[in-house]
Design a protein around this motif. Structure first.
Motif, PDB file in Angstrom:
ATOM      1  N   ARG A 248       0.804  -1.224   0.000  1.00  0.00           N
ATOM      2  CA  ARG A 248       0.000   0.000   0.000  1.00  0.00           C
ATOM      3  C   ARG A 248       0.829   1.262   0.000  1.00  0.00           C
ATOM      4  O   ARG A 248       1.673   1.458   0.858  1.00  0.00           O
ATOM      5  N   GLY A 249       0.566   2.067  -0.985  1.00  0.00           N
ATOM      6  CA  GLY A 249       1.066   3.435  -0.955  1.00  0.00           C
ATOM      7  C   GLY A 249       2.532   3.628  -1.280  1.00  0.00           C
ATOM      8  O   GLY A 249       2.926   4.705  -1.665  1.00  0.00           O
ATOM      9  N   ILE A 250       3.352   2.597  -1.102  1.00  0.00           N
ATOM     10  CA  ILE A 250       4.788   2.811  -1.298  1.00  0.00           C
ATOM     11  C   ILE A 250       5.044   3.287  -2.722  1.00  0.00           C
ATOM     12  O   ILE A 250       4.567   2.705  -3.683  1.00  0.00           O
ATOM     13  N   ASP A 251       5.828   4.335  -2.823  1.00  0.00           N
ATOM     14  CA  ASP A 251       6.064   4.946  -4.134  1.00  0.00           C
ATOM     15  C   ASP A 251       7.506   4.727  -4.549  1.00  0.00           C
ATOM     16  O   ASP A 251       8.422   5.226  -3.913  1.00  0.00           O
ATOM     17  N   ILE A 252       7.688   3.949  -5.592  1.00  0.00           N
ATOM     18  CA  ILE A 252       9.030   3.755  -6.121  1.00  0.00           C
ATOM     19  C   ILE A 252       9.003   4.271  -7.541  1.00  0.00           C
ATOM     20  O   ILE A 252       8.269   3.755  -8.394  1.00  0.00           O
ATOM     21  N   VAL A 253       9.743   5.327  -7.764  1.00  0.00           N
ATOM     22  CA  VAL A 253       9.637   6.035  -9.033  1.00  0.00           C
ATOM     23  C   VAL A 253       9.968   5.080 -10.177  1.00  0.00           C
ATOM     24  O   VAL A 253      10.979   4.391 -10.167  1.00  0.00           O
ATOM     25  N   GLU A 254       9.059   5.027 -11.145  1.00  0.00           N
ATOM     26  CA  GLU A 254       9.251   4.236 -12.362  1.00  0.00           C
ATOM     27  C   GLU A 254       9.534   2.764 -12.087  1.00  0.00           C
ATOM     28  O   GLU A 254      10.307   2.138 -12.799  1.00  0.00           O
ATOM     29  N   LEU A 255       8.929   2.201 -11.065  1.00  0.00           N
ATOM     30  CA  LEU A 255       9.082   0.757 -10.860  1.00  0.00           C
ATOM     31  C   LEU A 255       8.432   0.044 -12.049  1.00  0.00           C
ATOM     32  O   LEU A 255       7.245   0.207 -12.296  1.00  0.00           O
ATOM     33  N   PRO A 256       9.201  -0.757 -12.806  1.00  0.00           N
ATOM     34  CA  PRO A 256       8.626  -1.310 -14.036  1.00  0.00           C
ATOM     35  C   PRO A 256       7.726  -2.525 -13.821  1.00  0.00           C
ATOM     36  O   PRO A 256       6.911  -2.835 -14.680  1.00  0.00           O
ATOM     37  N   CYS A 257       7.886  -3.214 -12.687  1.00  0.00           N
ATOM     38  CA  CYS A 257       7.175  -4.497 -12.602  1.00  0.00           C
ATOM     39  C   CYS A 257       6.842  -4.889 -11.161  1.00  0.00           C
ATOM     40  O   CYS A 257       7.613  -4.629 -10.238  1.00  0.00           O
ATOM     41  N   VAL A 258       5.687  -5.517 -11.017  1.00  0.00           N
ATOM     42  CA  VAL A 258       5.305  -6.169  -9.764  1.00  0.00           C
ATOM     43  C   VAL A 258       5.022  -7.622 -10.097  1.00  0.00           C
ATOM     44  O   VAL A 258       4.379  -7.908 -11.104  1.00  0.00           O
ATOM     45  N   VAL A 259       5.512  -8.532  -9.282  1.00  0.00           N
ATOM     46  CA  VAL A 259       5.208  -9.948  -9.494  1.00  0.00           C
ATOM     47  C   VAL A 259       4.413 -10.458  -8.297  1.00  0.00           C
ATOM     48  O   VAL A 259       4.822 -10.265  -7.151  1.00  0.00           O
ATOM     49  N   ASN A 260       3.283 -11.069  -8.582  1.00  0.00           N
ATOM     50  CA  ASN A 260       2.559 -11.774  -7.526  1.00  0.00           C
ATOM     51  C   ASN A 260       3.056 -13.210  -7.533  1.00  0.00           C
ATOM     52  O   ASN A 260       2.577 -14.036  -8.303  1.00  0.00           O
ATOM     53  N   TYR A 261       4.040 -13.469  -6.693  1.00  0.00           N
ATOM     54  CA  TYR A 261       4.570 -14.829  -6.592  1.00  0.00           C
ATOM     55  C   TYR A 261       3.463 -15.732  -6.039  1.00  0.00           C
ATOM     56  O   TYR A 261       3.317 -16.866  -6.427  1.00  0.00           O
ATOM     57  N   GLU A 262       2.708 -15.161  -5.129  1.00  0.00           N
ATOM     58  CA  GLU A 262       1.477 -15.808  -4.659  1.00  0.00           C
ATOM     59  C   GLU A 262       0.368 -14.766  -4.731  1.00  0.00           C
ATOM     60  O   GLU A 262       0.595 -13.615  -4.378  1.00  0.00           O
ATOM     61  N   LEU A 263      -0.811 -15.181  -5.162  1.00  0.00           N
ATOM     62  CA  LEU A 263      -1.926 -14.231  -5.196  1.00  0.00           C
ATOM     63  C   LEU A 263      -2.357 -13.916  -3.768  1.00  0.00           C
ATOM     64  O   LEU A 263      -2.299 -14.778  -2.893  1.00  0.00           O
ATOM     65  N   PRO A 264      -2.804 -12.699  -3.527  1.00  0.00           N
ATOM     66  CA  PRO A 264      -3.277 -12.366  -2.173  1.00  0.00           C
ATOM     67  C   PRO A 264      -4.654 -12.990  -1.914  1.00  0.00           C
ATOM     68  O   PRO A 264      -5.404 -13.244  -2.857  1.00  0.00           O
ATOM     69  N   TYR A 265      -4.978 -13.197  -0.649  1.00  0.00           N
ATOM     70  CA  TYR A 265      -6.307 -13.715  -0.325  1.00  0.00           C
ATOM     71  C   TYR A 265      -7.381 -12.668  -0.609  1.00  0.00           C
ATOM     72  O   TYR A 265      -8.496 -13.001  -0.957  1.00  0.00           O
ATOM     73  N   SER A 266      -7.012 -11.399  -0.432  1.00  0.00           N
ATOM     74  CA  SER A 266      -8.016 -10.361  -0.640  1.00  0.00           C
ATOM     75  C   SER A 266      -7.814  -9.703  -2.014  1.00  0.00           C
ATOM     76  O   SER A 266      -6.725  -9.208  -2.314  1.00  0.00           O
TER      77      SER A 266
END
Ligand code: AMP
Length: 436
Positions: free
Chosen positions: A319-337
């Motif tokens: 939540r909220g964390i801002d990393i300038v120009e972060l190109p990618c997020v990986v869901n290694y595991e899907l969240p429950y919510s």
């Protein structure tokens, strides 16, 4: 609840009529035009209205409340050394330490030409380290709820002159875990105040609850309900649990991803995955709730500065964390919510930049995927894992081989050499290292 269309949204910073001090700070930061949430929210906050603002993560929410609040507090800016001249006027609550720190950094940047004092308090560090600043007086206080109550309980802090309350990531602040603390904090604040709720998601329960402590709030909604930024490409790959490490490395390598946050559901998986990736030669930092605050900050700072390529994290970083120009997020595991999915992928594609969100889905996670599809109201169709370019041909004579590799290959080699070299086991291979 009334809708915000009654007031015209501004289309440039000049139209927002911000003070020259604030405008100068925006110029320093290179902001040229307000984002949609800023266009809508700033005039309403200046007009004194309570708000429930729903905006995609990374769309400039912090400035949307910080700029008008700084403007409203401008008349109180002073350089007196008397604590009495610096009561807390604005209180910003955030659910995690990292977010609190980040919001505070933004407020410092937006207010850098204004003599208003601000500080941030959060748990995990000694209470006493934070008291001198509180004792000296601050106009703007950013806090996580628990630590705020600690300070209020030790009488280090008076909240009786708070005029503005902001709940960042309001849906989290209003869920069961935080609600008791939040109610205690509300009891310490004057009833006569302006309250602003900012969040990427609001469900109906939370909307009802929020109404109980807002005064005739306006609703500002600049995104479709429960969506992530349109600029985030959402990809899904099926991968068995035991193949996920290889799948992850394949994604990162084949797509030449320079940096990614890799989300796991548990601290245990985060630790284990982090170690596995480190053994495979990747620069990895790990962040979760059991790490000491100093380790969490170090991991985040190192990642922001590009020192590590992967940040393996639990939803503490969602939540909220801002990393300038972060190109990618990986869901290694899907969240429950499903809401956490929206928050996680909101770490990329921020401020109009392109981003990629890759989810690795094991057979027993398909029901979670279905829930996410329902929540975001769009299908997420699995696609095959990307192919990895074969290793360059054996080098017979050095000069020829260098030329034959071509600029793209040499570029790839330069950026991610250690990983390409380590990747080669195919995803389904029996030789692939097994999880611990
Ligand atoms: P936030 O949603 O507040 O975390 O902001 C996301 C990112 O957008 C941060 O890096 C901000 O510095 C940046 N940002 C916010 N407003 C603007 C703007 N009007 N122009 C350019 N960048 C902005």
């Amino acid at each position: 609840m009334s809708e915000s269309s009654a007031l015209e949204a501004a289309s440039s910073f000049a139209e927002l009529n911000l003070s020259p001090e604030i405008q100068r700070a925006l110029d320093d930061m290179g902001y040229q035009t307000p984002t949609p949430i800023q266009k809508q929210a700033v005039p309403l906050v200046l007009a004194g209205r309570d708000l429930m603002a729903q905006a995609q993560t990374g769309t400039g929410k912090t400035a949307a409340f910080a700029l008008p609040l700084l403007q409203k507090m401008l008349p109180f800016a002073n350089t007196s050394t008397s604590p009495a001249r610096h009561p807390v006027r604005a209180l910003v609550l955030a659910p995690t330490r990292e977010l609190a720190i980040q919001v505070h950094e933004s407020i410092v940047a937006y207010g850098k030409h204004i003599p208003l004092r601000s500080t941030v308090v959060y748990g995990g560090v000694a209470l006493g380290a934070q008291t001198p600043q509180l004792r000296a007086g601050v106009e703007v206080l950013v806090a996580t709820p628990g630590r705020l109550l600690d300070h209020a309980g030790s009488r280090m802090l008076s909240l009786s002159q708070v005029e503005y309350l902001v709940l960042d990531e309001a849906d989290r602040m209003l869920d069961m875990g935080f609600l008791p603390d939040l109610k205690r904090i509300l009891d310490l604040l004057p009833k006569n105040r302006q309250t602003l709720l900012f969040s990427a998601t609001f469900d109906d329960n939370i909307t009802r609850l929020a109404q109980s402590f807002l005064r005739d709030p306006l609703k500002v909604e600049v995104a479709r309900r429960n969506t992530a930024a349109e600029t985030v490409e959402q990809l899904v790959h099926k991968a068995r649990e035991e193949d996920k490490v290889d799948a992850l490395i394949r994604v990162v390598t084949a797509r030449e991803i320079s940096q990614a946050i890799v989300f796991t559901r548990t601290k245990l998986t985060a630790d284990r995955l982090g170690r596995q990736l480190q053994r495979r030669g990747l620069e990895v930092a790990i962040i979760h709730g059991d790490k000491a605050q100093s380790e969490r900050l170090l991991a985040l700072e190192g990642f922001k500065q590009g020192k590590t390529r992967l940040l393996v994290a639990t939803d503490i970083a969602a939540r909220g964390i801002d990393i300038v120009e972060l190109p990618c997020v990986v869901n290694y595991e899907l969240p429950y919510s499903p809401e956490d999915y929206v928050h996680r992928i909101g770490r990329t594609g921020r401020a109009g930049a392109e981003g990629m969100a890759v989810s690795l889905v094991a057979p027993d996670e398909e029901r979670l995927l279905a829930a996410i599809e329902k929540f975001i109201n769009r299908p997420l169709v699995p696609t095959p894992l990307p192919e990895v370019a074969p290793p360059a041909a054996p080098v017979w004579t050095a000069p020829v081989a260098v030329q034959a590799a071509g600029p793209a290959a040499s570029q790839r080699g330069r950026r991610h050499e250690p990983v390409c070299a380590l990747l080669m086991p195919p995803v389904q291979s029996q030789e692939a290292p097994r999880p611990e």
